[in-house]
Scaffold this motif. Sequence first.
Motif, PDB file in Angstrom:
ATOM      1  N   GLY A  69       0.823  -1.201   0.000  1.00  0.00           N
ATOM      2  CA  GLY A  69       0.000   0.000   0.000  1.00  0.00           C
ATOM      3  C   GLY A  69       0.853   1.244   0.000  1.00  0.00           C
ATOM      4  O   GLY A  69       2.064   1.197  -0.203  1.00  0.00           O
ATOM      5  N   GLU A  70       0.223   2.373   0.283  1.00  0.00           N
ATOM      6  CA  GLU A  70       0.925   3.656   0.250  1.00  0.00           C
ATOM      7  C   GLU A  70       0.241   4.629   1.194  1.00  0.00           C
ATOM      8  O   GLU A  70      -0.993   4.634   1.317  1.00  0.00           O
ATOM      9  CB  GLU A  70       0.920   4.208  -1.183  1.00  0.00           C
ATOM     10  CG  GLU A  70       1.735   5.480  -1.356  1.00  0.00           C
ATOM     11  CD  GLU A  70       1.765   5.941  -2.800  1.00  0.00           C
ATOM     12  OE1 GLU A  70       2.345   7.009  -3.063  1.00  0.00           O
ATOM     13  OE2 GLU A  70       1.197   5.231  -3.653  1.00  0.00           O
ATOM     14  N   ALA A 128       4.068   9.012   8.153  1.00  0.00           N
ATOM     15  CA  ALA A 128       3.136   8.242   8.974  1.00  0.00           C
ATOM     16  C   ALA A 128       3.786   6.938   9.431  1.00  0.00           C
ATOM     17  O   ALA A 128       4.907   6.603   9.044  1.00  0.00           O
ATOM     18  CB  ALA A 128       1.856   7.966   8.193  1.00  0.00           C
ATOM     19  N   SER A 129       3.067   6.193  10.271  1.00  0.00           N
ATOM     20  CA  SER A 129       3.502   4.871  10.714  1.00  0.00           C
ATOM     21  C   SER A 129       2.406   3.859  10.384  1.00  0.00           C
ATOM     22  O   SER A 129       1.218   4.180  10.473  1.00  0.00           O
ATOM     23  CB  SER A 129       3.800   4.869  12.216  1.00  0.00           C
ATOM     24  OG  SER A 129       2.662   5.250  12.959  1.00  0.00           O
ATOM     25  N   GLN A 177       8.914   3.028   2.683  1.00  0.00           N
ATOM     26  CA  GLN A 177       9.911   3.569   1.768  1.00  0.00           C
ATOM     27  C   GLN A 177       9.856   5.095   1.807  1.00  0.00           C
ATOM     28  O   GLN A 177       8.982   5.692   2.439  1.00  0.00           O
ATOM     29  CB  GLN A 177       9.670   3.058   0.343  1.00  0.00           C
ATOM     30  CG  GLN A 177       9.720   1.551   0.206  1.00  0.00           C
ATOM     31  CD  GLN A 177      11.097   0.981   0.524  1.00  0.00           C
ATOM     32  OE1 GLN A 177      12.118   1.600   0.234  1.00  0.00           O
ATOM     33  NE2 GLN A 177      11.124  -0.195   1.130  1.00  0.00           N
ATOM     34  N   SER A 178      10.798   5.742   1.134  1.00  0.00           N
ATOM     35  CA  SER A 178      10.877   7.199   1.166  1.00  0.00           C
ATOM     36  C   SER A 178       9.640   7.859   0.564  1.00  0.00           C
ATOM     37  O   SER A 178       9.310   8.996   0.902  1.00  0.00           O
ATOM     38  CB  SER A 178      12.135   7.675   0.425  1.00  0.00           C
ATOM     39  OG  SER A 178      12.119   7.229  -0.915  1.00  0.00           O
ATOM     40  N   ASP A 179       8.937   7.157  -0.354  1.00  0.00           N
ATOM     41  CA  ASP A 179       7.739   7.727  -0.966  1.00  0.00           C
ATOM     42  C   ASP A 179       6.460   7.343  -0.231  1.00  0.00           C
ATOM     43  O   ASP A 179       5.365   7.649  -0.687  1.00  0.00           O
ATOM     44  CB  ASP A 179       7.639   7.288  -2.430  1.00  0.00           C
ATOM     45  CG  ASP A 179       7.561   5.765  -2.580  1.00  0.00           C
ATOM     46  OD1 ASP A 179       7.765   5.050  -1.572  1.00  0.00           O
ATOM     47  OD2 ASP A 179       7.322   5.293  -3.692  1.00  0.00           O
ATOM     48  N   GLY A 180       6.583   6.663   0.921  1.00  0.00           N
ATOM     49  CA  GLY A 180       5.417   6.267   1.705  1.00  0.00           C
ATOM     50  C   GLY A 180       4.840   4.919   1.342  1.00  0.00           C
ATOM     51  O   GLY A 180       3.867   4.483   1.952  1.00  0.00           O
TER      52      GLY A 180
END
Length: 362
Positions: free
Chosen positions: A292-293, A298-299, A310-313
Amino acid sequence: MVTAASLKAHTSKDLAQMAKKNGVPGWHSMRKEQLVKALLKLARRKEREKNSKKPTRTLSKSKAKSKPSDSVVARRIRQDREKKENQKNLSYVTSAMQNNTPPENDRLVMIVRDPFWVQAYWEITKISVQRAKIALTNFWHTAKPVLRLLEITSDGNTNSVEQVVQEVEIHSGVSNWYLQLPAQGKVYRMAIGYSVPGYKFHLICKSNQINSPSATADLDDHWTDITNEAEKFYTLSGGHDPTAVSGELQAVFEEKSRQPMHAPAFERYGSGQGCHQRALSFQVDAHMVVYGETDPNASVTVGGEPVRLQSDGSFVLKMDLPDRRQVLPVVASSRDGTQQRTTVLAVERNTKVMEPVVNDLD
């Protein structure tokens, strides 16, 4: 500030001393009114000289405006460098990030589409890109990701010679490329890596080798079309050639077409003289991939366990799929803890092992 009134408040003696101190010519013969006029004239001249040495307000404004313009230029240069750096990253593939887990190994396969065209498919790990960057050091900024088409010839002995016949510059965000063969009836393979013009080539991996066919075949752009005749393209690409390295080719074909690539019938059944055959081993298992993303700050937890973002969420989690029903809450929480989103996955697996079937080869 010196004024006529402030000067007249002084005595003639004090004014004479002030004129003497400031170098007023003829001060000793001047009366009080003359001393006041001379000192007032001197004060005004000094004030004009002082103001002429100060920078103008227009100049200071221009300097103040130059700072933001410099930062805009610097930001554009930085963005351009980041864009060029991302285009070199062969481990970044949009479709892989959305649908699959990151690759564990580097692999490049060469697929024959017809006598004139071949398709290259690759998966590159992040660590391989980092190794290339370290190996090329100062040459990294001029390095370009490329595909090389190699023609394999024999030198008259048992050794084979690979000659570069074509080099194509590629970029990140894709995982396949089409190349036109320069000649038919030749043996080819591909190599992927980073090339520095006039300096060196940093190899990441090589593909299987193929014999370019003489028969025609349909050309298409998608794996779904290859799947319809997977065995045909697998054979054309050297999948059944014992002299070619086809391990990665078989793995990619089986993953993309979702069907096993069988050996030819004469390899499966042998000469027909074997009467005793050992039992066929067969094991089947399944895993589940949750992806997902969300916001990069966020956590996320899956079933109460934290997941690395990852760095892009984006996030990907490979999990066991037991033979039962399970409910997994996937929770995303904002950094300050004020917002929370929850998605509940209900997954059930039912496995049934069927009775084996043995056929008589005769």
